[in-house]
Motif scaffolding. Sequence first.
Motif, PDB file in Angstrom:
ATOM      1  N   THR A   1       2.196  11.616 -57.897  1.00  0.00           N
ATOM      2  CA  THR A   1       2.936  10.355 -57.908  1.00  0.00           C
ATOM      3  C   THR A   1       2.501   9.501 -56.738  1.00  0.00           C
ATOM      4  N   VAL A   2       2.374   8.208 -56.970  1.00  0.00           N
ATOM      5  CA  VAL A   2       1.986   7.270 -55.928  1.00  0.00           C
ATOM      6  C   VAL A   2       3.204   6.463 -55.522  1.00  0.00           C
ATOM      7  N   PRO A   3       3.605   6.560 -54.250  1.00  0.00           N
ATOM      8  CA  PRO A   3       4.787   5.812 -53.838  1.00  0.00           C
ATOM      9  C   PRO A   3       4.524   4.316 -53.898  1.00  0.00           C
ATOM     10  N   VAL A   4       5.412   3.596 -54.540  1.00  0.00           N
ATOM     11  CA  VAL A   4       5.276   2.147 -54.653  1.00  0.00           C
ATOM     12  C   VAL A   4       6.400   1.498 -53.858  1.00  0.00           C
ATOM     13  N   PRO A   5       6.072   0.646 -52.893  1.00  0.00           N
ATOM     14  CA  PRO A   5       7.125   0.018 -52.114  1.00  0.00           C
ATOM     15  C   PRO A   5       8.044  -0.816 -53.001  1.00  0.00           C
ATOM     16  N   HIS A   6       9.306  -0.858 -52.624  1.00  0.00           N
ATOM     17  CA  HIS A   6      10.253  -1.710 -53.335  1.00  0.00           C
ATOM     18  C   HIS A   6       9.809  -3.168 -53.176  1.00  0.00           C
ATOM     19  N   PRO A   7       9.980  -3.989 -54.220  1.00  0.00           N
ATOM     20  CA  PRO A   7       9.570  -5.395 -54.121  1.00  0.00           C
ATOM     21  C   PRO A   7      10.165  -6.117 -52.922  1.00  0.00           C
ATOM     22  N   THR A   8      11.406  -5.760 -52.555  1.00  0.00           N
ATOM     23  CA  THR A   8      12.029  -6.398 -51.392  1.00  0.00           C
ATOM     24  C   THR A   8      11.269  -6.057 -50.129  1.00  0.00           C
ATOM     25  N   THR A   9      10.845  -4.798 -50.002  1.00  0.00           N
ATOM     26  CA  THR A   9      10.061  -4.381 -48.841  1.00  0.00           C
ATOM     27  C   THR A   9       8.744  -5.132 -48.790  1.00  0.00           C
TER      28      THR A   9
ATOM     29  N   GLY B   1       8.497  -9.689 -40.982  1.00  0.00           N
ATOM     30  CA  GLY B   1       7.477  -8.646 -41.030  1.00  0.00           C
ATOM     31  C   GLY B   1       7.911  -7.384 -40.320  1.00  0.00           C
ATOM     32  N   ALA B   2       8.654  -7.548 -39.216  1.00  0.00           N
ATOM     33  CA  ALA B   2       9.165  -6.386 -38.487  1.00  0.00           C
ATOM     34  C   ALA B   2      10.141  -5.596 -39.356  1.00  0.00           C
ATOM     35  N   VAL B   3      10.973  -6.304 -40.116  1.00  0.00           N
ATOM     36  CA  VAL B   3      11.896  -5.632 -41.040  1.00  0.00           C
ATOM     37  C   VAL B   3      11.105  -4.873 -42.108  1.00  0.00           C
ATOM     38  N   GLY B   4      10.052  -5.514 -42.620  1.00  0.00           N
ATOM     39  CA  GLY B   4       9.225  -4.854 -43.612  1.00  0.00           C
ATOM     40  C   GLY B   4       8.571  -3.598 -43.068  1.00  0.00           C
ATOM     41  N   LEU B   5       8.046  -3.685 -41.848  1.00  0.00           N
ATOM     42  CA  LEU B   5       7.429  -2.503 -41.228  1.00  0.00           C
ATOM     43  C   LEU B   5       8.456  -1.391 -41.034  1.00  0.00           C
ATOM     44  N   ARG B   6       9.656  -1.769 -40.646  1.00  0.00           N
ATOM     45  CA  ARG B   6      10.706  -0.758 -40.446  1.00  0.00           C
ATOM     46  C   ARG B   6      11.018  -0.040 -41.754  1.00  0.00           C
TER      47      ARG B   6
ATOM     48  N   VAL C   1       8.926   0.296 -44.275  1.00  0.00           N
ATOM     49  CA  VAL C   1       7.751   1.075 -44.678  1.00  0.00           C
ATOM     50  C   VAL C   1       7.600   2.329 -43.826  1.00  0.00           C
ATOM     51  N   LEU C   2       7.883   2.216 -42.524  1.00  0.00           N
ATOM     52  CA  LEU C   2       7.555   3.285 -41.583  1.00  0.00           C
ATOM     53  C   LEU C   2       8.746   4.098 -41.131  1.00  0.00           C
ATOM     54  N   GLY C   3       9.941   3.749 -41.571  1.00  0.00           N
ATOM     55  CA  GLY C   3      11.133   4.446 -41.093  1.00  0.00           C
ATOM     56  C   GLY C   3      10.992   5.959 -41.135  1.00  0.00           C
TER      57      GLY C   3
ATOM     58  N   THR D   1      -0.290  -4.925 -40.481  1.00  0.00           N
ATOM     59  CA  THR D   1       0.865  -4.965 -41.372  1.00  0.00           C
ATOM     60  C   THR D   1       0.430  -4.785 -42.820  1.00  0.00           C
ATOM     61  N   ALA D   2      -0.646  -5.480 -43.192  1.00  0.00           N
ATOM     62  CA  ALA D   2      -1.167  -5.359 -44.559  1.00  0.00           C
ATOM     63  C   ALA D   2      -1.637  -3.934 -44.838  1.00  0.00           C
ATOM     64  N   ARG D   3      -2.292  -3.320 -43.865  1.00  0.00           N
ATOM     65  CA  ARG D   3      -2.819  -1.965 -44.058  1.00  0.00           C
ATOM     66  C   ARG D   3      -1.702  -0.952 -44.207  1.00  0.00           C
ATOM     67  N   LEU D   4      -0.676  -1.057 -43.364  1.00  0.00           N
ATOM     68  CA  LEU D   4       0.403  -0.102 -43.420  1.00  0.00           C
ATOM     69  C   LEU D   4       1.283  -0.295 -44.643  1.00  0.00           C
ATOM     70  N   ALA D   5       1.368  -1.529 -45.115  1.00  0.00           N
ATOM     71  CA  ALA D   5       2.196  -1.812 -46.294  1.00  0.00           C
ATOM     72  C   ALA D   5       1.494  -1.430 -47.587  1.00  0.00           C
ATOM     73  N   ALA D   6       0.166  -1.197 -47.512  1.00  0.00           N
ATOM     74  CA  ALA D   6      -0.600  -0.846 -48.718  1.00  0.00           C
ATOM     75  C   ALA D   6      -0.303   0.598 -49.107  1.00  0.00           C
ATOM     76  N   VAL D   7      -0.431   0.886 -50.392  1.00  0.00           N
ATOM     77  CA  VAL D   7      -0.244   2.249 -50.888  1.00  0.00           C
ATOM     78  C   VAL D   7      -1.405   2.599 -51.804  1.00  0.00           C
ATOM     79  N   PRO D   8      -1.739   3.887 -51.920  1.00  0.00           N
ATOM     80  CA  PRO D   8      -1.113   4.990 -51.205  1.00  0.00           C
ATOM     81  C   PRO D   8      -1.714   5.146 -49.820  1.00  0.00           C
ATOM     82  N   PRO D   9      -1.024   5.836 -48.881  1.00  0.00           N
ATOM     83  CA  PRO D   9      -1.609   6.118 -47.584  1.00  0.00           C
ATOM     84  C   PRO D   9      -2.851   6.989 -47.756  1.00  0.00           C
ATOM     85  N   ALA D  10      -3.756   6.853 -46.797  1.00  0.00           N
ATOM     86  CA  ALA D  10      -4.948   7.704 -46.847  1.00  0.00           C
ATOM     87  C   ALA D  10      -4.544   9.154 -46.616  1.00  0.00           C
ATOM     88  N   ALA D  11      -5.291  10.051 -47.240  1.00  0.00           N
ATOM     89  CA  ALA D  11      -4.967  11.463 -47.087  1.00  0.00           C
ATOM     90  C   ALA D  11      -5.397  11.956 -45.722  1.00  0.00           C
TER      91      ALA D  11
END
Length: 218
Positions: free
Chosen positions: A10-18, A79-84, A86-88, A208-218
């Motif tokens: 399964t590939v995690p997909v960020p919520h549209p709000t995020t 963007g800080a909220v978005g990072l939080r 994504v990375l929480g 921000t763009a890199r961290l918000a992208a999915v999936p994370p690198a293995a």
Amino acid sequence: MLPTLSDAPTVPVPHPTTQRWSAGGIVAGPLFLAAGLAQGAARDGFDFTRNALSQLALGGAGWVQTLNFLLAGTLLVAGAVGLRRVLGGTPGGTWGPVMVAVFGASFWAAAAFPADAGAGFPAGAPDATAMSGHGAVHMAAGMVGYLALCAASVVLARSLAARGHRRWALASRLVPVAVLTGFAASAVSVLAFTAGAGLGLLWLAAVTARLAAVPPAA
């Protein structure tokens, strides 16, 4: 036995709000710089080799740059909220977004307390002027903001490394050196200051763009 659809990872997909929150951090830097460069090219008396983009908030058309500061700050905090989101709970997931939010808030302070005139801008201003109270607050806000940005870059390097983005992590630790070098050289060259500040903004957008992208690198 042949794999079935249920066996596929399964590939995690960020919520549209995020994704929308994160988009603020991605567009903030490029938009701020583009608006500043356009204004600098259009405003009489503005010289990129002598004047900082902050001074565009002065004069009759200064409201445009003031709005630019306010919008950039708002987008950075978003963007800080978005990072939080994504990375929480992951390395760098707490202090990285906090530092980005501090950076965004510094843009609001810069809008509220404009830079001083000088170096011939606005048109007709003397080359040198005494620093005012609002000019001192503006400088302090910029210093705190960009130190927070440098700290965010170092902290978010942990997030990048944890996701397997080793080269990005290394670059994220080196970019603050270039930013601070530009600031240190500002007494000699305003262009060095502008380049350092611009690099920091663009790098934050890229991270921000890199961290918000999915999936994370293995």
